[in-house]
Write a protein that holds these residues in place. Structure first.
Motif, PDB file in Angstrom:
ATOM      1  N   GLU A 132      16.918 -10.386  46.070  1.00 47.83           N
ATOM      2  CA  GLU A 132      17.429  -9.434  45.080  1.00 47.83           C
ATOM      3  C   GLU A 132      16.912  -8.022  45.354  1.00 47.83           C
ATOM      4  N   VAL A 133      15.688  -7.921  45.876  1.00 56.08           N
ATOM      5  CA  VAL A 133      15.146  -6.607  46.245  1.00 56.08           C
ATOM      6  C   VAL A 133      15.971  -6.001  47.382  1.00 56.08           C
ATOM      7  N   ARG A 134      16.315  -6.826  48.371  1.00 60.05           N
ATOM      8  CA  ARG A 134      17.099  -6.326  49.504  1.00 60.05           C
ATOM      9  C   ARG A 134      18.513  -5.951  49.082  1.00 60.05           C
ATOM     10  N   LYS A 135      19.087  -6.784  48.212  1.00 58.40           N
ATOM     11  CA  LYS A 135      20.498  -6.607  47.852  1.00 58.40           C
ATOM     12  C   LYS A 135      20.689  -6.945  46.377  1.00 58.40           C
ATOM     13  N   PRO A 136      20.417  -5.995  45.481  1.00 62.59           N
ATOM     14  CA  PRO A 136      20.570  -6.260  44.038  1.00 62.59           C
ATOM     15  C   PRO A 136      21.953  -6.821  43.714  1.00 62.59           C
ATOM     16  N   GLY A 137      21.968  -7.864  42.906  1.00 60.65           N
ATOM     17  CA  GLY A 137      23.216  -8.530  42.558  1.00 60.65           C
ATOM     18  C   GLY A 137      23.519  -9.721  43.431  1.00 60.65           C
ATOM     19  N   LYS A 138      22.645 -10.019  44.377  1.00 59.24           N
ATOM     20  CA  LYS A 138      22.885 -11.132  45.306  1.00 59.24           C
ATOM     21  C   LYS A 138      22.924 -12.473  44.579  1.00 59.24           C
ATOM     22  N   TYR A 139      22.013 -12.653  43.614  1.00 54.23           N
ATOM     23  CA  TYR A 139      21.932 -13.919  42.886  1.00 54.23           C
ATOM     24  C   TYR A 139      22.288 -13.699  41.419  1.00 54.23           C
ATOM     25  N   GLY A 140      23.272 -14.458  40.942  1.00 52.96           N
ATOM     26  CA  GLY A 140      23.714 -14.317  39.572  1.00 52.96           C
ATOM     27  C   GLY A 140      22.821 -15.054  38.587  1.00 52.96           C
ATOM     28  N   MET A 141      23.044 -14.793  37.304  1.00 51.47           N
ATOM     29  CA  MET A 141      22.284 -15.462  36.245  1.00 51.47           C
ATOM     30  C   MET A 141      22.464 -16.980  36.302  1.00 51.47           C
ATOM     31  N   ARG A 142      23.690 -17.409  36.636  1.00 50.27           N
ATOM     32  CA  ARG A 142      23.939 -18.849  36.707  1.00 50.27           C
ATOM     33  C   ARG A 142      23.078 -19.487  37.787  1.00 50.27           C
ATOM     34  N   THR A 143      22.882 -18.778  38.896  1.00 48.79           N
ATOM     35  CA  THR A 143      22.055 -19.303  39.970  1.00 48.79           C
ATOM     36  C   THR A 143      20.618 -19.470  39.506  1.00 48.79           C
ATOM     37  N   ARG A 148      19.578 -20.021  36.422  1.00 52.97           N
ATOM     38  CA  ARG A 148      19.524 -21.177  35.517  1.00 52.97           C
ATOM     39  C   ARG A 148      19.578 -22.483  36.305  1.00 52.97           C
ATOM     40  N   PHE A 149      20.442 -22.527  37.320  1.00 51.20           N
ATOM     41  CA  PHE A 149      20.573 -23.747  38.116  1.00 51.20           C
ATOM     42  C   PHE A 149      19.268 -24.056  38.841  1.00 51.20           C
ATOM     43  N   LEU A 150      18.650 -23.036  39.444  1.00 46.26           N
ATOM     44  CA  LEU A 150      17.422 -23.250  40.199  1.00 46.26           C
ATOM     45  C   LEU A 150      16.290 -23.757  39.322  1.00 46.26           C
ATOM     46  N   SER A 151      16.265 -23.338  38.073  1.00 43.82           N
ATOM     47  CA  SER A 151      15.193 -23.765  37.177  1.00 43.82           C
ATOM     48  C   SER A 151      15.222 -25.271  36.925  1.00 43.82           C
ATOM     49  N   GLU A 152      16.380 -25.895  37.157  1.00 44.08           N
ATOM     50  CA  GLU A 152      16.521 -27.337  36.950  1.00 44.08           C
ATOM     51  C   GLU A 152      16.763 -28.088  38.267  1.00 44.08           C
ATOM     52  N   PHE A 153      16.639 -27.397  39.380  1.00 46.94           N
ATOM     53  CA  PHE A 153      16.935 -27.969  40.693  1.00 46.94           C
ATOM     54  C   PHE A 153      15.732 -28.781  41.166  1.00 46.94           C
ATOM     55  N   SER A 154      15.837 -30.106  41.128  1.00 45.99           N
ATOM     56  CA  SER A 154      14.712 -30.959  41.506  1.00 45.99           C
ATOM     57  C   SER A 154      14.538 -30.965  43.022  1.00 45.99           C
ATOM     58  N   GLN A 155      13.383 -31.435  43.457  1.00 41.46           N
ATOM     59  CA  GLN A 155      13.127 -31.494  44.892  1.00 41.46           C
ATOM     60  C   GLN A 155      14.078 -32.476  45.565  1.00 41.46           C
ATOM     61  N   ALA A 156      14.381 -33.575  44.889  1.00 40.99           N
ATOM     62  CA  ALA A 156      15.314 -34.560  45.456  1.00 40.99           C
ATOM     63  C   ALA A 156      16.706 -33.947  45.619  1.00 40.99           C
ATOM     64  N   ASP A 157      17.146 -33.196  44.605  1.00 40.46           N
ATOM     65  CA  ASP A 157      18.448 -32.527  44.694  1.00 40.46           C
ATOM     66  C   ASP A 157      18.455 -31.500  45.828  1.00 40.46           C
ATOM     67  N   ALA A 158      17.341 -30.774  45.957  1.00 41.31           N
ATOM     68  CA  ALA A 158      17.255 -29.755  47.003  1.00 41.31           C
ATOM     69  C   ALA A 158      17.325 -30.385  48.388  1.00 41.31           C
ATOM     70  N   LEU A 159      16.657 -31.519  48.579  1.00 38.95           N
ATOM     71  CA  LEU A 159      16.683 -32.195  49.876  1.00 38.95           C
ATOM     72  C   LEU A 159      18.084 -32.708  50.195  1.00 38.95           C
ATOM     73  N   GLU A 160      18.782 -33.226  49.185  1.00 38.99           N
ATOM     74  CA  GLU A 160      20.145 -33.731  49.381  1.00 38.99           C
ATOM     75  C   GLU A 160      21.084 -32.594  49.777  1.00 38.99           C
ATOM     76  N   PHE A 161      20.984 -31.494  49.064  1.00 45.78           N
ATOM     77  CA  PHE A 161      21.840 -30.348  49.361  1.00 45.78           C
ATOM     78  C   PHE A 161      21.492 -29.748  50.723  1.00 45.78           C
ATOM     79  N   SER A 162      20.202 -29.700  51.037  1.00 46.37           N
ATOM     80  CA  SER A 162      19.776 -29.169  52.326  1.00 46.37           C
ATOM     81  C   SER A 162      20.327 -29.998  53.476  1.00 46.37           C
TER      82      SER A 162
END
Length: 337
Positions: free
Chosen positions: A164-175, A177-191
């Motif tokens: 966000e410092v490099r490019k303000p507006g890069k990550y939205g509010m929805r992102t 909120r989503f990250l705050s609930e993004f579990s490690q298992a979900d992150a590994l699956e998506f990765s």
């Protein structure tokens, strides 16, 4: 290197750390850091070398915060001294815990800015003239950062703030909120899915869809991908008059060559806008490896070759490697008798 505003509440160690990042990013960095760690209790000296102080006793390190919140605690206690002591102790502990979390996020942000100073999809000139981070965005971000108690989440939020410092507006509010609930298992699956995606899409040839696709359906239900269920999706690559078609994920490009102006359809699963924002935060993903996999997977009768290219800051593309190339049949040698 330009210096941060002297009016900043930032402590000396953090000001020194800013020296490692590009001058163009200093103003936005200072604003973000001031919000996270410069004025935690409205008193700049509340930093107090707190990393040396332990929240197990009333030491001199706590007195600044004690003075800032005693009035509030006493009011809630309604003259009940014992209750006031407990309330004060809880508030002090919570304040230090939140400050500790936000300092770790700030350190992760500075590390990311130092190691990756310029966003790959914007030029150095655009980076220099970047907009200011939105105050409302910072308000929301701060609430999530102060609850980031694990190293994984602290580094994740640090990468978000750096982006966000490099490019303000890069990550939205929805992102956020989503990250705050993004579990490690979900992150590994998506990765794991994103290892086979490039330019916002993954050819179905690379994704196992013949057996259990519950993981794909879960990611689709979460709003990360689309095309895993139903009729599926296709992307159409149409080579130009020179026979070239492109998949782009700056600063990389996969260029396909084939029959000019002849559409080529490829079955895919695509990333949603949310998924495309999150893919930039995956620490284990190597875009070049993903480009190779996707380039190798797109093989049809109309496509004759695939090349990997790098986009420079001036917009020019430099060839990096040949991913594959159709072999040209050798011309038979005719011997005259």
């Amino acid at each position: 290197m330009s210096k941060p505003d002297d009016a900043s509440n930032l402590p000396a160690p953090i000001v020194a750390a800013i020296a490692g990042i590009p001058a163009a990013l200093v103003p936005a960095s200072v604003k973000a850091l001031d919000r996270l760690i410069g004025a935690t209790v409205d008193i700049p000296v509340a930093w107090l070398e707190y990393q040396k102080a332990k929240i197990v006793s009333k030491t001199e390190a706590f007195k600044t915060i004690d003075g800032a919140i005693t009035k509030t605690a006493a009011t809630k206690a309604e003259a009940n001294e014992q209750f006031a002591d407990r309330a004060l102790d809880n508030l002090v502990r919570k304040s230090y815990r939140q400050l500790d979390n936000k300092e770790a996020v700030s350190a992760a942000m500075l590390d990311d800015l130092r190691d990756n100073p310029v966003e790959p999809d914007i030029s150095a000139e655009q980076n220099k003239e970047s907009a200011v981070i939105d105050d409302d965005w910072l308000n929301v971000f701060e609430r999530y950062a102060e609850d980031a108690s694990t190293e994984r989440m602290q580094k994740l939020w640090g990468r978000v703030l750096a982006g966000e410092v490099r490019k303000p507006g890069k990550y939205g509010m929805r992102t956020l909120r989503f990250l705050s609930e993004f579990s490690q298992a979900d992150a590994l699956e998506f990765s794991a899915f994103c290892q086979n995606s490039f330019g916002g899409l993954a050819p179905k040839a690379l994704i196992k869809t013949d057996k259990d696709i519950s993981n794909l359906l879960a990611m689709e239900a979460s709003g990360l991908i689309q095309g895993a269920s139903g009729m599926g999706l296709q992307v159409t690559l149409t080579p130009d008059s020179a026979g070239r078609a492109f998949l782009i994920e700056k600063p990389l490009i996969v260029m396909f060559t084939g029959m000019p102006e002849t559409p080529v359809k490829v079955e895919i699963i695509s990333l949603t806008p949310l998924g495309q924002e999150l893919v930039t935060l995956l620490p284990g993903r190597v875009p070049r490896e993903a480009a190779r996999l996707v380039g190798m997977a797109v093989k049809t009768d109309q496509i004759k070759a695939a090349f990997l290219m790098l986009v420079g800051q001036n917009g020019s593309a430099t060839p990096m490697e040949i991913l594959w190339q159709e072999e040209v049949p050798a011309t038979p040698v005719v011997h005259n008798s």
